[in-house]
Design an enzyme around this catalytic site. Structure first.
Site, mmCIF file in Angstrom:
data_model
loop_
_atom_site.group_PDB
_atom_site.id
_atom_site.type_symbol
_atom_site.label_atom_id
_atom_site.label_comp_id
_atom_site.label_asym_id
_atom_site.label_seq_id
_atom_site.Cartn_x
_atom_site.Cartn_y
_atom_site.Cartn_z
ATOM 1 N N GLY A 4 -8.443 28.090 -3.172
ATOM 2 C CA GLY A 4 -7.434 27.532 -2.440
ATOM 3 C C GLY A 4 -7.413 25.956 -2.275
ATOM 4 N N THR A 10 0.748 -1.274 0.009
ATOM 5 C CA THR A 10 0.158 0.053 -0.160
ATOM 6 C C THR A 10 0.905 1.137 0.042
ATOM 7 O OG1 THR A 10 -0.113 0.434 2.487
ATOM 8 C CG2 THR A 10 -1.725 -1.320 1.471
ATOM 9 N N CYS A 11 0.255 2.450 0.025
ATOM 10 C CA CYS A 11 1.111 3.543 0.014
ATOM 11 C C CYS A 11 1.869 3.842 1.313
ATOM 12 C CB CYS A 11 0.196 4.871 -0.183
ATOM 13 S SG CYS A 11 -1.145 4.826 0.785
ATOM 14 N N ASN A 12 1.386 3.153 2.425
ATOM 15 C CA ASN A 12 2.378 3.275 3.698
ATOM 16 C C ASN A 12 2.892 1.993 4.101
ATOM 17 O OD1 ASN A 12 1.497 5.906 4.320
ATOM 18 N ND2 ASN A 12 -0.442 5.453 4.860
ATOM 19 N N ARG A 13 2.770 0.899 3.487
ATOM 20 C CA ARG A 13 3.647 -0.294 4.068
ATOM 21 C C ARG A 13 3.895 -1.393 2.665
ATOM 22 N NH1 ARG A 13 1.766 -1.911 8.355
ATOM 23 N NH2 ARG A 13 0.778 -0.359 8.862
ATOM 24 N N SER A 68 -1.749 1.821 11.488
ATOM 25 C CA SER A 68 -1.956 2.819 10.398
ATOM 26 C C SER A 68 -1.417 4.050 10.618
ATOM 27 C CB SER A 68 -3.613 2.650 9.753
ATOM 28 O OG SER A 68 -3.841 1.530 9.236
ATOM 29 N N GLU A 80 -8.398 3.927 10.586
ATOM 30 C CA GLU A 80 -8.811 4.257 9.008
ATOM 31 C C GLU A 80 -9.188 2.977 8.458
ATOM 32 O OE1 GLU A 80 -7.235 2.901 6.371
ATOM 33 O OE2 GLU A 80 -5.096 2.299 6.817
ATOM 34 N N GLN A 119 -7.845 -3.113 1.547
ATOM 35 C CA GLN A 119 -6.348 -3.877 0.971
ATOM 36 C C GLN A 119 -5.952 -5.000 1.372
ATOM 37 O OE1 GLN A 119 -4.580 -0.031 2.663
ATOM 38 N NE2 GLN A 119 -4.748 1.081 0.785
ATOM 39 N N GLY A 140 -13.461 30.933 -3.810
ATOM 40 C CA GLY A 140 -12.065 30.854 -3.744
ATOM 41 C C GLY A 140 -11.453 29.632 -4.204
#
Lengths: 272, 419
Positions: free
Chosen positions: B191, B53-56, B109, B114, B120, B189
């Site tokens: 932003g 995954t994006c973190n592990r 996580s 989360e 996943q 706006g």
């Protein structure tokens, strides 16, 4: 004790248990608790319906001959409207706010069991419809007041940016406000019919309906809700103001009942 | 197979390795099946699941030791040898189970609680099943992991409350409106901080937003991203009454909206509820607006405070989560070893049967003159001898292996099983 009296105590037990489950559902919300609470109310309603049917079968008339029966019918309408609401547009946590009132009324009904009834032979169907629509209207205002209180709480929590279980347990302000209006509208129509019929009956029976303080108080209630209906329809008042007016309107309804308990007039003396 | 605990979890995550290393190690979804096949065929890994995954990036395997995975990661240039020593964590046996359970329950996580990680891991498990690198032990492990994650979520508050500004904004909108489908949104706006909130609201079904900016060109550019409608700031008065939710994110140094603007808009909206989320710094909406009936105003500080409070509540429940995970891990470890026990009993019997048959064959070759009855007597004697010799070890195995997880390994070593 007659069977219907026993069934009223069963009804009281069902509503009391449902109230407890509903309060638990606010502290720790989950669908099972909501389901249990609704089932308990439905079971209480079944017992209540049987009780009223027994009275009708035993006396050969609709149960509206003393305060016990009138209050019991009011309670029946109150719970029927609650169940109808939960089936049509389920509101989270409404039981926690409404069922305590229902249980209190059920306790009052159970306490009045055994009260003697007047002779209602000769009572016309118009009187029955007048009474029934009045009770239905008052029940709707009671439910509307409970939903309005929930709105006021949720509105206040949002304004104060408060987080916590209560805010998460309640439905959205939009839903609460919208449903208050629908329920008030339903009650208003019912009360209008009742008031119209009541004035007709008073005119036919005692000649001057204005001497009946029940009639005057009912008109006062009608006026409060007429204002509320009007301002909501024109959207002049929405949200907090309309919610407070709903609560005031119900307070007037409660006052009418309280007055009836202690100072009945000519036409409603059987309620004293 | 090594008789000692042979479940191994090995990998890197957001705590152990920087994003550049994780990026290098990341295995695209389409390549996971070939990695699994390679691990099994070339690196002697029995069962395997790969989670990227994006973190592990993690490997959950049944193997003799971590060495095959080390060789794989270094030889395939996912990591340099030194990086492996410094950045990779290795868990074995009960620790590996505990680690996986924590990962699936989202305790490990970046944002505790989360919800994506469960999906996943399920996808990784599904892929390994399809490739055929899952057998009985990893099957038990992952099924128990999913069950434990469900218990953690239902028995604690780990997943309650929103913890990002965007999701808190959505939660607020739901408290005002309930269902958000078909609600209209006005974004004042352009932003970047508003982007997350807009995407989160669109995911809930709000209509394509109005985008208001100083110039029509800029508004059109941003509106095109969301299939929305561009509005110039000078036309705000006409658009404001149409919006149920207003997101304000500009760099303006003054208030853009005040009580008079909102009173006008609310009259035109027939006092229908309106939610304003001001994520500008400095604020662009006069706080006095919050006093108006049916207008609900939140600014960035309030949203961040709610997110932080929710995160704290989740973290307060971590102890309870670990209690659930620890109990479940031990239960799973015992169950996996019971499975191994069944295999060990069969292996032990098979080993003794083999020796008995070999010795009987040798004896009968040397003893020619035996008749059928005598041969049967000798065979029965050999069988009784075997059963009496095995009775003790098998009884002890059944009694102790479920409670003493090292006993099984010792028995295997003693009798040379699995070598």
């Amino acid at each position: 004790m007659l069977v219907d009296h026993g069934l009223m105590f069963t009804t009281l037990g069902g509503y009391a248990l449902a109230t407890v489950w509903s309060e638990l559902g606010v502290v720790a919300p989950n669908r099972f608790r909501t389901w249990v609470s609704t089932v308990l109310v439905a079971l209480g309603m079944v017992a209540h319906t049987i009780a009223l049917s027994i009275i009708a079968a035993r006396t050969g008339r609709l149960p509206m001959a003393n305060l016990y029966e009138v209050l019991s019918l009011f309670l029946w309408f109150a719970v029927a409207l609650f169940l109808a609401l939960q089936l049509w547009r389920p509101l989270r946590a409404v039981g926690a706010f409404y069922l305590p009132l229902v249980t209190a009324v059920a306790a009052g009904v159970a306490a009045l069991a055994g009260q003697s009834a007047i002779d209602t032979r000769g009572r016309s169907i118009i009187v029955v419809i007048h009474g029934g629509t009045a009770l239905l209207g008052f029940a709707a205002f009671a439910l509307a007041a409970a939903v309005a209180v929930m709105f006021l709480i949720q509105d206040g929590l949002l304004k104060r940016h408060s987080t916590g279980r209560l805010g998460a347990a309640l439905s959205s302000v939009s839903q609460l406000e919208g449903l208050t209006y629908v329920i008030v509208g339903f009650g208003f129509i019912s009360l209008t019919i009742s008031l119209g019929l009541g004035i007709y009956i008073a005119g036919q029976t005692v000649g001057e309906w204005a001497t009946q303080h029940t009639a005057l108080l009912s008109i006062a209630t009608w006026l409060v809700f007429a204002v509320l209906f009007h301002v909501r329809l024109t959207s002049a008042w929405r949200g907090r103001k309309a919610a407070w007016l709903t609560v005031v309107g119900f307070a007037v309804v409660a006052a009418v009942f309280a007055v009836l308990l202690f100072t009945a007039d000519t036409l409603h003396g059987f309620l004293g | 197979m090594h008789p000692e605990s042979d479940l191994i979890a090995i990998g890197v995550n957001h705590k152990s390795a920087p994003v550049e290393v994780r990026e290098r190690m990341a295995i695209p979804l389409g390549q996971v099946p070939s990695v699994l096949r390679t691990l099994r065929s070339e690196y002697d890994v029995g069962e395997a699941v790969v989670l990227s995954t994006c973190n592990r990036v993690e490997f959950h395997v049944i193997a003799e030791s971590p060495d095959p995975l080390r060789r794989f990661l270094v030889e395939r240039q996912f990591l340099a040898p030194k990086q492996f020593e410094e950045l990779v964590y290795i868990h074995r046996g009960l620790d590996a189970i505990r680690h996986l359970f924590a990962v699936v329950s989202s305790i490990d996580s970046m944002v505790v609680g989360e919800t994506e990680i469960l999906g996943q891991v399920k996808r990784a498990y599904q892929m390994a099943s399809e490739v055929g690198t899952i057998a009985s032990r990893l099957h038990i492990l992952f099924q128990e992991a999913f069950r434990t994650a469900g218990q953690v979520r239902s028995r604690t508050h780990i997943a309650h409350g929103r913890v990002s500004v965007s999701s808190v904004a959505v939660e607020l909108a739901e408290k005002v409106f309930g269902e958000l489908e078909s609600r209209s949104v006005l974004v004042i706006g352009t932003g970047e901080t508003a982007t997350g909130a807009v995407k989160a609201l669109l995911a809930r079904g709000v209509r394509a937003p109005y985008i208001a900016s100083r110039t029509l060109e800029r508004a059109s550019e941003i509106a095109a991203l969301y299939d929305g409608c561009p509005v110039v700031l000078s036309e705000l008065d006409a658009t404001l009454p149409k919006a149920d939710i207003v997101l304000v994110s500009t760099g303006a140094p003054h208030y853009l909206l005040g009580p008079e603007d909102l009173q006008r808009a609310m009259r035109l909206r027939r006092n229908a509820p309106l939610l304003i989320i001001d994520i500008s710094v400095p604020r662009n909406v006069d706080p006095a607006v919050n006093k108006l009936d049916n207008v609900y105003l939140s600014n960035i500080d309030e949203l961040q405070e709610i997110a932080a409070q929710n995160l704290t509540k989740r973290q307060l429940d971590l102890d309870q989560c670990w209690t659930i995970i620890d109990k479940a891990s031990l239960r799973c470890y015992t169950r996996m070893h019971s499975l191994a026990l069944g295999g060990a009993v069969v292996d032990l019997r098979s080993a003794f049967d083999r020796v008995r048959e070999q010795e009987l064959d040798r004896l009968f070759k040397n003893l020619d003159g035996l008749d059928e009855g005598q041969r049967r007597d000798i065979e029965r004697m050999a069988e009784r001898l075997q059963n009496r010799l095995l009775h003790g070890p098998l009884s002890a195995l059944r009694k102790k292996a479920g409670r003493d997880v090292h006993f099984l390994a010792a028995v295997k070593r003693l009798f040379g099983l699995g070598e």
